[in-house]
Design a protein around this motif. Structure first.
Motif, short mmCIF file in Angstrom:
data_model
loop_
_atom_site.label_atom_id
_atom_site.label_comp_id
_atom_site.label_asym_id
_atom_site.label_seq_id
_atom_site.Cartn_x
_atom_site.Cartn_y
_atom_site.Cartn_z
N ALA A 1 0.92 -1.25 -0.11
CA ALA A 1 -0.08 0.00 0.01
C ALA A 1 0.95 1.36 -0.02
O ALA A 1 2.09 1.33 0.79
CB ALA A 1 -1.04 0.00 1.23
N PRO A 2 0.72 2.29 -0.84
CA PRO A 2 1.50 3.56 -0.95
C PRO A 2 1.53 4.16 0.46
O PRO A 2 2.78 4.79 0.58
CB PRO A 2 0.75 4.15 -2.12
CG PRO A 2 -0.49 3.77 -2.16
CD PRO A 2 -0.60 2.30 -1.61
N GLU A 3 0.67 4.00 1.34
CA GLU A 3 0.90 4.91 2.62
C GLU A 3 1.76 4.13 3.56
O GLU A 3 2.12 4.73 4.48
CB GLU A 3 -0.78 5.09 3.22
CG GLU A 3 -1.62 3.99 3.56
CD GLU A 3 -2.22 3.68 2.45
OE1 GLU A 3 -1.84 3.82 1.02
OE2 GLU A 3 -3.36 3.15 2.57
N VAL A 4 2.08 2.96 3.17
CA VAL A 4 3.09 2.34 4.20
C VAL A 4 4.33 2.71 4.02
O VAL A 4 4.89 2.61 2.67
CB VAL A 4 3.14 0.79 4.12
CG1 VAL A 4 4.17 0.03 4.71
CG2 VAL A 4 1.87 0.07 4.61
N VAL A 5 5.23 3.42 4.85
CA VAL A 5 6.38 4.07 4.78
C VAL A 5 7.64 3.32 5.03
O VAL A 5 8.80 3.42 4.50
CB VAL A 5 6.64 5.50 5.57
CG1 VAL A 5 5.51 6.39 5.22
CG2 VAL A 5 6.42 5.24 7.04
N ALA A 6 7.62 2.06 5.62
CA ALA A 6 8.68 1.07 5.75
C ALA A 6 8.18 -0.21 6.45
O ALA A 6 6.88 -0.47 6.61
CB ALA A 6 9.54 1.88 6.95
N ILE A 7 9.17 -1.21 6.33
CA ILE A 7 8.66 -2.64 6.55
C ILE A 7 9.35 -2.77 8.26
O ILE A 7 10.46 -2.55 8.49
CB ILE A 7 9.67 -3.62 5.71
CG1 ILE A 7 9.32 -3.19 4.49
CG2 ILE A 7 8.96 -5.11 6.24
CD1 ILE A 7 7.72 -3.17 4.08
N GLY A 8 8.81 -2.80 9.26
CA GLY A 8 9.27 -3.07 10.61
C GLY A 8 7.89 -2.88 11.52
O GLY A 8 6.98 -2.50 11.02
N GLU A 9 8.17 -3.39 12.70
CA GLU A 9 9.48 -3.54 13.34
C GLU A 9 9.91 -4.96 13.08
O GLU A 9 9.01 -5.84 13.41
CB GLU A 9 9.58 -3.09 14.73
CG GLU A 9 9.37 -3.96 15.71
CD GLU A 9 9.57 -3.44 17.02
OE1 GLU A 9 8.76 -2.56 17.26
OE2 GLU A 9 10.66 -3.44 17.84
N ILE A 10 11.21 -5.24 12.55
CA ILE A 10 11.45 -6.52 12.18
C ILE A 10 13.14 -6.55 12.96
O ILE A 10 13.52 -5.67 13.15
CB ILE A 10 11.73 -6.69 10.48
CG1 ILE A 10 12.57 -5.69 10.05
CG2 ILE A 10 10.38 -6.60 10.12
CD1 ILE A 10 12.81 -6.08 8.41
N GLY A 11 13.71 -7.67 13.05
CA GLY A 11 15.03 -7.73 13.51
C GLY A 11 15.32 -9.13 14.24
O GLY A 11 14.65 -10.03 13.89
N LEU A 12 16.23 -9.07 15.14
CA LEU A 12 16.51 -10.03 16.13
C LEU A 12 16.70 -9.77 17.46
O LEU A 12 16.94 -8.43 17.90
CB LEU A 12 18.05 -10.33 15.72
CG LEU A 12 18.38 -10.85 14.17
CD1 LEU A 12 19.89 -10.96 13.95
CD2 LEU A 12 17.77 -12.12 13.84
#
Ligand SMILES: [Zn+2]
Length: 271
Positions: free
Chosen positions: A86-97
């Motif tokens: 979706a265009p309004e989603v500005v980033a992928i997160g929160e993701i990580g370890l």
């Protein structure tokens, strides 16, 4: 005059959701320029998009937290990619370890992180990274991601949310192009490692956050945190660096806008 940008909050958390109107009103009063609303599981991702429609301040991000790694299926990742496009989603997160609480196996956490980094690359969006007791491990996956993002001309690859390492540990992330996010924990008098970090790092790699409802500033210990309190982070950084609060806000908001590829929102002026 630019307002502060909270680059990491969870106001869809059940503890905050009931007071959403009040929270948004206090954001306006504090003159905030933006608030990233970060998902961490299927429900909070849906809510991030839903709530973001209610205020131009809110910028949604979606992803599966490493705590979820043992539970996330292929189907859930397909759904995530659809949502994230979706265009309004500005980033992928929160993701990580997260090798501190270890709520999922390290192997599953690493695999989930790689799958979500691939989604970020395919969509050309930056990542919001949670790394706890995993500073050395995370760069092994984030280094190649940042290189691929650079080759694809993506701009800033992502942000290290609530960075808990020292100056030496921050260096490889800065070298890879990541921004370093400072939370309200910088207001805690005993947090010397973080004080040293914000005194030393250049302003052009720093952004600020609250991680609401968690990590309230020193003056609110024991209470729920909320995005308007991000100003306390800016004040603490300004004191530590010997700069004006406005200079810290101007720089960190400009960095946040470059990270998320959004314009700085003019604060609402109440006459
Ligand atoms: Zn968070």
């Amino acid at each position: 005059m630019t307002g502060a940008f909270d680059t990491h909050s969870h106001i869809q958390d059940p503890q905050l959701l009931g007071d959403l109107e009040g929270i948004l009103e206090r954001c306006e009063r504090a003159g905030l320029a933006g608030v990233a609303l970060c998902g961490y599981d299927a429900r909070s991702n849906d809510l991030a998009l839903e709530l973001a429609a209610r205020s131009p301040l809110l910028q949604p991000t979606v992803g599966f937290h490493p705590h979820e790694a043992d539970e996330v299926t292929d189907r859930m990742l397909t759904d995530l990619e659809a949502l994230a496009s979706a265009p309004e989603v500005v980033a992928i997160g929160e993701i990580g370890l997260d090798f501190y609480r270890n709520l999922s196996s390290h192997e599953n956490q690493r695999r989930l992180l790689d799958r979500q980094l691939d989604i970020a690359l395919r969509l050309g969006k930056p990542v919001c990274i949670h790394s706890r007791s995993a500073e050395a491990a995370a760069i092994e996956q984030l280094g190649p991601f940042a290189e691929a993002a650079c080759r694809a001309g993506m701009g800033i690859p992502g942000v290290m949310h609530c960075f808990g390492g020292n100056v030496e540990q921050a260096q490889p992330y800065m070298d890879a192009g990541f921004l370093i996010s400072v939370a309200c924990t910088v207001t805690y008098p005993k947090n010397e490692v973080l004080h040293r970090l914000v005194e030393t790092l250049p302003l052009d790699v720093l952004v600020i956050e609250t991680d609401s409802p968690y990590l309230p500033p020193q003056t609110m210990r024991g209470q729920l945190n909320e995005p308007a309190q991000v100003v306390r982070t800016a004040e603490a950084i300004a004191t530590l660096r010997g700069e004006t609060v406005q200079r810290v806000i101007d720089a960190t908001t400009a960095n946040a806008c470059r990270l998320f590829r959004v314009p700085a929102r003019e604060p609402v002026t109440t006459a």
